[in-house]
Enzyme design. Structure first.
Site, PDB file in Angstrom:
ATOM      1  N   LEU A 166      10.584 -20.635  -3.484  1.00  0.00           N
ATOM      2  CA  LEU A 166       9.455 -19.828  -3.029  1.00  0.00           C
ATOM      3  C   LEU A 166       8.338 -19.702  -3.544  1.00  0.00           C
ATOM      4  O   LEU A 166       8.374 -19.501  -4.617  1.00  0.00           O
ATOM      5  CB  LEU A 166       9.404 -18.275  -3.787  1.00  0.00           C
ATOM      6  CG  LEU A 166       8.831 -17.146  -2.789  1.00  0.00           C
ATOM      7  CD1 LEU A 166       9.253 -16.686  -1.075  1.00  0.00           C
ATOM      8  CD2 LEU A 166       9.346 -15.634  -2.968  1.00  0.00           C
ATOM      9  N   HIS A 178       2.489   2.897  -9.117  1.00  0.00           N
ATOM     10  CA  HIS A 178       2.103   2.164  -9.045  1.00  0.00           C
ATOM     11  C   HIS A 178       3.457   1.166  -9.965  1.00  0.00           C
ATOM     12  O   HIS A 178       3.524  -0.065  -9.770  1.00  0.00           O
ATOM     13  CB  HIS A 178       0.552   1.288  -9.856  1.00  0.00           C
ATOM     14  CG  HIS A 178      -0.648   2.089  -9.099  1.00  0.00           C
ATOM     15  ND1 HIS A 178      -1.152   1.978  -8.144  1.00  0.00           N
ATOM     16  CD2 HIS A 178      -1.325   2.899  -9.794  1.00  0.00           C
ATOM     17  CE1 HIS A 178      -2.042   2.052  -7.434  1.00  0.00           C
ATOM     18  NE2 HIS A 178      -2.544   2.722  -8.570  1.00  0.00           N
ATOM     19  N   ASP A 194       1.124  -1.428  -0.139  1.00  0.00           N
ATOM     20  CA  ASP A 194      -0.477   0.105   0.197  1.00  0.00           C
ATOM     21  C   ASP A 194       1.166   1.665   0.179  1.00  0.00           C
ATOM     22  O   ASP A 194       2.158   1.189   0.405  1.00  0.00           O
ATOM     23  CB  ASP A 194      -1.059  -0.258   1.311  1.00  0.00           C
ATOM     24  CG  ASP A 194      -2.036   0.674   0.971  1.00  0.00           C
ATOM     25  OD1 ASP A 194      -2.170   1.467   0.018  1.00  0.00           O
ATOM     26  OD2 ASP A 194      -2.646   1.651   2.139  1.00  0.00           O
TER      27      ASP A 194
HETATM   28  C1  IPE Z   1      -5.243  -2.305   0.267  1.00  0.00           C
HETATM   29  O1  IPE Z   1      -5.140  -1.134   0.181  1.00  0.00           O
HETATM   30  C2  IPE Z   1      -5.369  -3.139  -1.190  1.00  0.00           C
HETATM   31  C3  IPE Z   1      -4.180  -3.588  -1.720  1.00  0.00           C
HETATM   32  C4  IPE Z   1      -3.271  -2.952  -1.601  1.00  0.00           C
HETATM   33  C5  IPE Z   1      -4.324  -4.377  -2.452  1.00  0.00           C
HETATM   34  P1  IPE Z   1      -6.465  -0.046   0.526  1.00  0.00           P
HETATM   35  O2  IPE Z   1      -5.408   0.721  -0.428  1.00  0.00           O
HETATM   36  O3  IPE Z   1      -6.731  -0.961  -1.557  1.00  0.00           O
HETATM   37  O4  IPE Z   1      -6.796  -0.066   1.304  1.00  0.00           O
HETATM   38  P2  IPE Z   1      -7.917   1.107   1.787  1.00  0.00           P
HETATM   39  O5  IPE Z   1      -9.122   1.484   1.056  1.00  0.00           O
HETATM   40  O6  IPE Z   1      -6.958   1.763   2.720  1.00  0.00           O
HETATM   41  O7  IPE Z   1      -7.999   0.557   3.263  1.00  0.00           O
HETATM   42  C1  IPE Z   2      -1.592   0.517  -2.960  1.00  0.00           C
HETATM   43  O1  IPE Z   2      -1.242   1.881  -3.266  1.00  0.00           O
HETATM   44  C2  IPE Z   2      -2.130  -0.462  -4.319  1.00  0.00           C
HETATM   45  C3  IPE Z   2      -3.744  -1.269  -4.785  1.00  0.00           C
HETATM   46  C4  IPE Z   2      -4.401  -0.471  -3.855  1.00  0.00           C
HETATM   47  C5  IPE Z   2      -4.161  -1.643  -6.029  1.00  0.00           C
HETATM   48  P1  IPE Z   2      -2.484   2.405  -3.114  1.00  0.00           P
HETATM   49  O2  IPE Z   2      -3.090   2.880  -4.956  1.00  0.00           O
HETATM   50  O3  IPE Z   2      -3.944   2.087  -2.328  1.00  0.00           O
HETATM   51  O4  IPE Z   2      -1.862   4.025  -2.717  1.00  0.00           O
HETATM   52  P2  IPE Z   2      -2.281   4.691  -1.696  1.00  0.00           P
HETATM   53  O5  IPE Z   2      -3.267   4.296  -0.473  1.00  0.00           O
HETATM   54  O6  IPE Z   2      -3.720   5.937  -2.092  1.00  0.00           O
HETATM   55  O7  IPE Z   2      -0.890   5.406  -1.676  1.00  0.00           O
HETATM   56 MG    MG Z   3      -4.549   2.765  -0.250  1.00  0.00          MG
END
Ligand code: IPE
Ligand code: IPE
Ligand code: MG
Length: 263
Positions: A152, A58, A41
């Site tokens: 792994l 990403h 995240d």
């Molecule tokens: C969790 O992150 C899902 C992934 C990293 C794939 P999110 O960004 O979707 O989670 P919330 O919305 O902050 O809880």
């Molecule tokens: C995690 O990063 C990737 C996915 C959830 C797919 P985010 O896109 O949630 O990044 P933030 O949380 O907005 O910084």
């Molecule tokens: Mg996120």
């Protein structure tokens, strides 16, 4: 992503630290977790802080995955489960969803031979049938090619939700009951575990969440009953081998009691 943005991301990634030997020396390899889970995240915030589009975050996140997979292999971690796309992430703008799906397809296309060479087994988990066909095909190809690998196990959680996983397990169990091949009285915790996407795998020992969020976001709800948590403010694109080793060091110094008493 513009050429300039790509160059910036690449330059940033080149600065990623190599493993610090002092830190590595402190690590008691005999106490390492078998199974590490990571909620990848913070990509969007990483990009926003640099005035870049979320897609650049990403992209940088994929590079982190690449380096963390490598170090897990080197350290002898047996299972790595990464949360890449949740059942709730479809709520994001279509453009972002498309970017994520394309990055997944590209990651598999670019990395599959190297992953296979490193003896890594790719095991996608989640409601894969709802993914776009191109991504699904690459996943099937990767899973098939690497199915006998054993250095792994890399569980890629895609269109994954802990609740969806439990619902799917309950459906299969219910069908077995309706068909008379399973009786309700015979259902145990093992029965449930055997019907999850993670069947045959031990529960995660350590769950890492970068980006400073103190929540589970629907990840591995059943499996984390006794998992150790490690949360860091570091955003996933910045997360490197040094952070992983710090998390592992912390883990090796913890006392896991599983509801029992100190031995
Ligand atoms: C969790 O992150 C899902 C992934 C990293 C794939 P999110 O960004 O979707 O989670 P919330 O919305 O902050 O809880
Ligand atoms: C995690 O990063 C990737 C996915 C959830 C797919 P985010 O896109 O949630 O990044 P933030 O949380 O907005 O910084
Ligand atoms: Mg996120």
């Amino acid at each position: 992503m513009s050429l300039l943005e790509k160059m910036f991301t690449t330059l940033f990634l080149k600065r990623k630290k190599v493993v610090n030997p002092d830190l590595l020396r402190q690590l008691d390899k005999s106490k390492l977790p078998k199974h590490v889970a990571i909620i990848m995240d913070g990509n969007g915030r990483w990009a926003a802080r640099r005035g870049l589009p979320r897609s650049a975050g990403h992209q940088a996140g994929v590079e982190s995955l690449r380096s963390i997979v490598e170090i897990c292999c080197e350290l002898g971690i047996s299972i790595l489960t990464v949360y890449a796309f949740s059942t709730e992430n479809w709520k994001r703008p279509q453009e972002e969803v498309d970017t994520l799906m394309n990055l997944l397809t590209q990651y598999l296309q670019n990395e599959i031979n190297e992953l296979h060479r490193k003896n890594i087994k790719i095991n996608p988990i989640g409601r894969l049938d709802q993914l776009p066909e191109s991504a699904r095909k690459e996943l099937e190809r990767a899973a098939d090619l690497t199915k006998n690998n054993n250095r792994l196990i890399l569980n890629l959680a895609l269109n994954y939700g802990g609740r969806a996983e439990i619902v799917d397990a309950v459906k299969v169990i219910s069908k077995k009951i309706a068909a008379g091949t399973l009786s309700p009285a015979m259902i145990t915790e093992e029965t449930i575990a055997e019907h999850l996407y993670t069947r045959n795998l031990p529960d995660p020992d350590l769950l890492i969440r970068p980006s400073g969020e103190y929540r589970i976001s629907n990840f591995l709800l059943w499996q984390i009953a006794y998992t150790e948590f490690w949360i860091t403010e570091v955003l996933w694109p910045e997360f490197n081998s040094e952070h992983l080793i710090k998390a592992l060091l912390d883990y090796t110094n913890r006392e896991r009691r599983f509801g029992g008493l100190k031995i």
